[in-house]
Design an enzyme around this catalytic site. Sequence first.
Site, PDB file in Angstrom:
ATOM      1  N   TYR A   1       0.811  -1.221   0.000  1.00  0.00           N
ATOM      2  CA  TYR A   1       0.000   0.000   0.000  1.00  0.00           C
ATOM      3  C   TYR A   1       0.844   1.271   0.000  1.00  0.00           C
ATOM      4  O   TYR A   1       0.340   2.350  -0.283  1.00  0.00           O
ATOM      5  CB  TYR A   1      -0.949   0.025   1.210  1.00  0.00           C
TER       6      TYR A   1
ATOM      7  N   LYS B   1       3.802 -15.475   1.957  1.00  0.00           N
ATOM      8  CA  LYS B   1       3.718 -16.232   0.699  1.00  0.00           C
ATOM      9  C   LYS B   1       5.162 -16.465   0.272  1.00  0.00           C
ATOM     10  O   LYS B   1       5.604 -16.070  -0.811  1.00  0.00           O
ATOM     11  CB  LYS B   1       2.908 -15.398  -0.324  1.00  0.00           C
TER      12      LYS B   1
ATOM     13  N   ASP C   1      -2.704 -18.239   1.357  1.00  0.00           N
ATOM     14  CA  ASP C   1      -3.864 -18.913   0.745  1.00  0.00           C
ATOM     15  C   ASP C   1      -4.389 -20.008   1.665  1.00  0.00           C
ATOM     16  O   ASP C   1      -5.595 -20.171   1.848  1.00  0.00           O
ATOM     17  CB  ASP C   1      -3.516 -19.457  -0.653  1.00  0.00           C
TER      18      ASP C   1
ATOM     19  N   ASP D   1      -5.143  -6.901   5.756  1.00  0.00           N
ATOM     20  CA  ASP D   1      -6.377  -6.194   5.413  1.00  0.00           C
ATOM     21  C   ASP D   1      -7.474  -7.216   5.088  1.00  0.00           C
ATOM     22  O   ASP D   1      -8.601  -7.154   5.603  1.00  0.00           O
ATOM     23  CB  ASP D   1      -6.086  -5.301   4.186  1.00  0.00           C
TER      24      ASP D   1
ATOM     25  N   ASP E   1     -10.646  -8.870   7.872  1.00  0.00           N
ATOM     26  CA  ASP E   1     -12.076  -8.773   7.556  1.00  0.00           C
ATOM     27  C   ASP E   1     -12.715 -10.155   7.524  1.00  0.00           C
ATOM     28  O   ASP E   1     -13.838 -10.342   7.992  1.00  0.00           O
ATOM     29  CB  ASP E   1     -12.291  -8.093   6.194  1.00  0.00           C
TER      30      ASP E   1
END
Length: 363
Positions: free
Chosen positions: A142, A193, A225, A249, A253
């Site tokens: 980001y 990852k 994943d 992020d 959620d």
Amino acid sequence: MKCFRILVLPGDGIGPEIMREATKILLAAGKRHCVEFDIVEAAVGGASIDEHGVPLTDEVLRMALDSDAVLLGAVGGPKWESLDYGVRPERALLRLRKELGLFANLRPAKVYSPLVDSSTLKREVVEGVDLIVVRELTGGLYFGTPRGVERLPDGTERGVNTLVYTTPEIERIARVAFDVARKRNKRLTSVDKANVLETTELWRKVVTDVSQYYPDVELSHMYVDNCAMQLVRDPAQFDVIVTENTFGDILSDEAAMLTGSIGMLPSASLGRDSRAMYEPIHGSAPDIAGRDVANPIATILSVAMMLKYSFDMQGASAEIEKAVEVVLEKGYRTPDIYTKGTRRIGCSEMGNIILDELEAVAI
Ligand code: NAD
């Protein structure tokens, strides 16, 4: 007697209503444990735009920097939606996060047994879930450069974002996560990852290096994943999850929705020099503002997080969580978590009942 200065920023919409209940609980918890909380209140977001023309004044920012912790309600609403992005209520949050150097976002997801059927997942999957996602908040994809979209000579376009982390950035978020795990069940899952992304290979190496200072915490690694899958397959396996900004992020959620009720979820953002801001994860809910129907529990649980992470008051924090649990067990519900057979009450009544319960809990 210890004294801490708390900056309270109620904000907009339901912000003032939920904050009224949360500050009652904060003061009562302080009194029980002989700690004085000096509460200073100020306008933020739309309320500040109306009063001062900007979402966050320099003076309020200074007050935030001078306080021991900040407790925020929520900002925003239709009244300010036509304003320029640069002066919208939400800008206040971004500035506070930046100036306080808030690099670690803590989002717990706890399924309270009386609310287990509010989840969209099966009861047997979510029963007993009590986890926390520690998300790195100021680095990664980001914020990394180079970034942007450029036009190529052949007329097509090329978009670039950069996933970048340095060793010190990974070390400091890892330390926060290990410290959080130490205050809980001492199990930490670092999510990356590393099989594909070099940056997260470094992430894995640095988190492993930091683990030598926390021999009492059990560290494991998981690919993102797989983590996304495990969160809906068997979420009760997790205690603390630490991960970089983008993964965090998304996963926070996903984890939040295991509980099925936005009005119940607190958060903490920790920063440089013990700075910290606590807030519910929900917004200002303008659709229900001013009707005394909002659920104040997310903000009350944010107070519990403040006591635990800013002031090391584990006992006081646990008492608030216990009081919330008992009130839910007794069947009290604000409309957002109401189900047939339970007792529907408003925001202020919910605050008062939790307060009574807190005062009844033996120290
Ligand atoms: P929201 O979280 O405010 O509301 C979503 C839904 O959940 C609404 O139906 C609302 O009534 C309900 N809800 C939220 N909190 C509740 C509570 N405590 N008790 C009962 N019901 C609750 O999200 P939104 O509607 O997308 O956004 C409304 C405004 O809030 C917007 O201006 C948005 O920008 C702002 N917002 C602010 C924050 C923040 O301050 N951190 C976060 C998200 C959204």
